[in-house]
Each structure stands twice: as C-alpha cells, then as structure tokens.
Design a protein around this motif. Structure first.
Motif, PDB file in Angstrom:
ATOM      1  N   GLU A 192       0.816  -1.213   0.000  1.00 13.92           N
ATOM      2  CA  GLU A 192       0.000   0.000   0.000  1.00 13.92           C
ATOM      3  C   GLU A 192       0.850   1.263   0.000  1.00 13.92           C
ATOM      4  O   GLU A 192       0.481   2.267  -0.618  1.00 13.92           O
ATOM      5  CB  GLU A 192      -0.930   0.020   1.225  1.00 13.92           C
ATOM      6  CG  GLU A 192      -1.972  -1.084   1.252  1.00 13.92           C
ATOM      7  CD  GLU A 192      -1.541  -2.238   2.124  1.00 13.92           C
ATOM      8  OE1 GLU A 192      -2.408  -2.823   2.784  1.00 13.92           O
ATOM      9  OE2 GLU A 192      -0.324  -2.546   2.141  1.00 13.92           O
ATOM     10  N   ASP A 193       2.009   1.212   0.663  1.00  8.62           N
ATOM     11  CA  ASP A 193       2.823   2.414   0.820  1.00  8.62           C
ATOM     12  C   ASP A 193       3.495   2.861  -0.471  1.00  8.62           C
ATOM     13  O   ASP A 193       3.910   4.020  -0.594  1.00  8.62           O
ATOM     14  CB  ASP A 193       3.883   2.192   1.898  1.00  8.62           C
ATOM     15  CG  ASP A 193       4.749   0.970   1.620  1.00  8.62           C
ATOM     16  OD1 ASP A 193       4.266   0.039   0.954  1.00  8.62           O
ATOM     17  OD2 ASP A 193       5.917   0.949   2.080  1.00  8.62           O
ATOM     18  N   VAL A 194       3.598   1.957  -1.451  1.00 15.00           N
ATOM     19  CA  VAL A 194       4.262   2.322  -2.717  1.00 15.00           C
ATOM     20  C   VAL A 194       3.316   2.246  -3.910  1.00 15.00           C
ATOM     21  O   VAL A 194       3.723   2.533  -5.037  1.00 15.00           O
ATOM     22  CB  VAL A 194       5.488   1.418  -2.973  1.00 15.00           C
ATOM     23  CG1 VAL A 194       6.550   1.650  -1.907  1.00 15.00           C
ATOM     24  CG2 VAL A 194       5.096  -0.050  -3.034  1.00 15.00           C
ATOM     25  N   SER A 195       2.062   1.877  -3.699  1.00 19.81           N
ATOM     26  CA  SER A 195       1.103   1.811  -4.801  1.00 19.81           C
ATOM     27  C   SER A 195       0.935   3.186  -5.444  1.00 19.81           C
ATOM     28  O   SER A 195       0.605   4.157  -4.755  1.00 19.81           O
ATOM     29  CB  SER A 195      -0.251   1.329  -4.277  1.00 19.81           C
ATOM     30  OG  SER A 195      -1.277   1.584  -5.212  1.00 19.81           O
ATOM     31  N   PRO A 196       1.162   3.304  -6.765  1.00 16.48           N
ATOM     32  CA  PRO A 196       1.024   4.618  -7.431  1.00 16.48           C
ATOM     33  C   PRO A 196      -0.358   5.231  -7.223  1.00 16.48           C
ATOM     34  O   PRO A 196      -0.478   6.440  -6.981  1.00 16.48           O
ATOM     35  CB  PRO A 196       1.275   4.293  -8.902  1.00 16.48           C
ATOM     36  CG  PRO A 196       2.112   3.053  -8.885  1.00 16.48           C
ATOM     37  CD  PRO A 196       1.630   2.274  -7.709  1.00 16.48           C
ATOM     38  N   GLY A 197      -1.402   4.410  -7.307  1.00 13.28           N
ATOM     39  CA  GLY A 197      -2.753   4.932  -7.146  1.00 13.28           C
ATOM     40  C   GLY A 197      -3.024   5.422  -5.743  1.00 13.28           C
ATOM     41  O   GLY A 197      -3.612   6.498  -5.553  1.00 13.28           O
TER      42      GLY A 197
END
Length: 266
Positions: free
Chosen positions: A186-191
C-alpha cells in the motif's frame, strides 16, 4: 501391481503439471501414499510459521445434541467432530470429541479466525480426560492425526468457541480451503500515493490444496497498482499445485479514484 502404481504416479504428475483434472480425479487418493511424489512449500510463497505449531488435545465424546453440548461447555470444553476429508462429511469415519476451550480460544486469538481455518494441526485424542487448566490426563491415545479446522462457531457476543469441525488431512488428501488474503505494498502503490482509496472486495480465496502445502495466507501485491486498476483471482501468485475453485476473473480489490463531486469541492 507395478503397472497400477506407475499409473498412480503418472496421474499425480499430470495434476502437478496441468492443474486441470476431472472432479473424480480430485477426490482423495486411496492408493499407498508412499508411491506418490512428495510436495513441498516453494521459496517465495508463504509457509506456516513453526512458532504456532501445536498439538490440539481432545477426549472422546459419546453424547451429542444441545443439552450434551451445553454440559461440555460448562466443563470448559468445546464439542467438536472429526470427519474424513471432504466426502466423509456425510457419514464417513466420524468421531465425536471435545477439545479444551482455553486452547482453541488461544489459537484463534493468536492467529485470527480466518488464519486458524487455513492451518493444519496435530490432533491427539486421549482416553481418560484432561483438566481444563491443561493437565495432559491419560497417555492412552485413541487417535493421533493431522487435521484442518473446517468450521468454527463463535459466540456472537463473547467470541467464545462454541463448536469446531475438523477434517483429517493425511498427505494424500486434497482440501478445499478458504485461504486468507494479505494485502501488501500500500505504501508504494502509485494509485494510493495519489490519494485514491483501496476497495477491498475479498478477504479470502478458495483453493483446492494438497494437504502438505496448504498456504497459511496468500499475498496480494498492490505495489504497481494505479488508479482504476484491479487484482482478480487469476492474478494471485500461489504454488502451482493449488487449484483455484472460483472464477479467475472474480475481482479481489480495486484502486478507486476520487469521485467527481469530491474533486470539485477541492
């Protein structure tokens, strides 16, 4: 006999490579398990944490029904049943047992309900009873078998375990398991980094699993998902010997963008 055993090995090998069998072929194999190739957890896939390895102690139970079950619970025990895997649920090699309430409560609290139902345990049924505080009681063992918890009924107000159903899980068994999904990245998800939200649609996924490699959970990778993108069942990365029992196009989660009305308020 040699030709017959060779055919069994070839059949199992075909299952591992093609992952597509008829429903009849997916039933538990009744041949000598020693002739079947062993399956192991593969690197890169989740495997059970050995710190949660535990033998569940049980005693035989002769009576069933509401009144008998209430007496078991008042005595600090949970009424339970052990079935043969899958097809045995309808009158196979069934054994009525009781397990310790405090042991089941501890396991469920430590693991979580979904994770408890996707983990195999050793079950030891002993004559002579046991103390609710953990006394091992008689050493006369009626049955010692690996099992998968199939159903767990908890009290709606207190979460106290009310009854448990187990399936025997020898190495040659194929088990239908609701495997928990664990969301990561979640911490690196672009969206999500753009301020969008994660719509979690599924918490578990149903697979047919060889008993020796039942996964404790399945990772759902969100690290590359942008706004509007989703993960479907067919995207889940699992051991190749597992067979998905749901549509591969069924959605697991989606990155939801902000609504137009919300964007205008900004």
């Amino acid at each position: 006999m040699l030709l017959r055993r060779a055919a069994v090995v070839a059949s199992r090998h075909l299952f591992n490579r093609s992952y597509a069998q008829s429903a009849a072929a997916l039933a538990p194999l009744e041949e000598d398990p020693s002739v079947l190739p062993a399956l192991e957890y593969l690197d890169g896939f989740p495997r059970p944490d050995p710190k949660h390895n535990e033998t569940i102690l049980a005693i035989p139970r002769s009576a069933s029904g509401t009144s008998a079950s209430e007496k078991e619970r008042k005595a600090g025990r949970v009424p339970a049943i052990v079935f043969e895997q899958e097809d045995g649920q309808h009158g196979g090699n069934k054994r009525l047992i009781s397990v310790r309430t405090n042991q089941i409560r501890k396991l469920v609290n430590h693991l979580g309900r979904s994770f408890f139902l996707s983990r195999l345990f050793e079950l030891e049924v002993r004559e002579g009873g046991f103390d609710v505080d953990g006394d091992e009681g008689s050493r006369f063992v009626v049955e010692r078998v690996r099992v998968l918890p199939r159903k767990l009924h908890l009290h709606s107000a207190t979460d106290a375990p009310l009854n448990v159903t187990f399936l025997r899980a020898p190495s040659h068994a194929l088990l239908k398991v609701e495997v928990p999904l664990v969301y990561r990245g979640e911490d690196v998800s672009p969206g999500l980094r753009k301020g969008s939200s994660l719509n979690t649609i599924k918490r578990t996924a149903k697979f047919l699993c060889p008993a020796d490699i039942v996964p404790p959970y399945i990772d759902v990778d969100l690290s590359e998902l942008d706004v509007g993108q989703k993960v479907v069942m067919g995207d889940l990365k699992v051991h190749p010997a597992l067979k998905l029992l749901q549509s591969k196009d069924e959605p697991v989660c989606k990155i939801m963008g902000a609504r137009v009305s919300d964007q205008r308020r900004k």
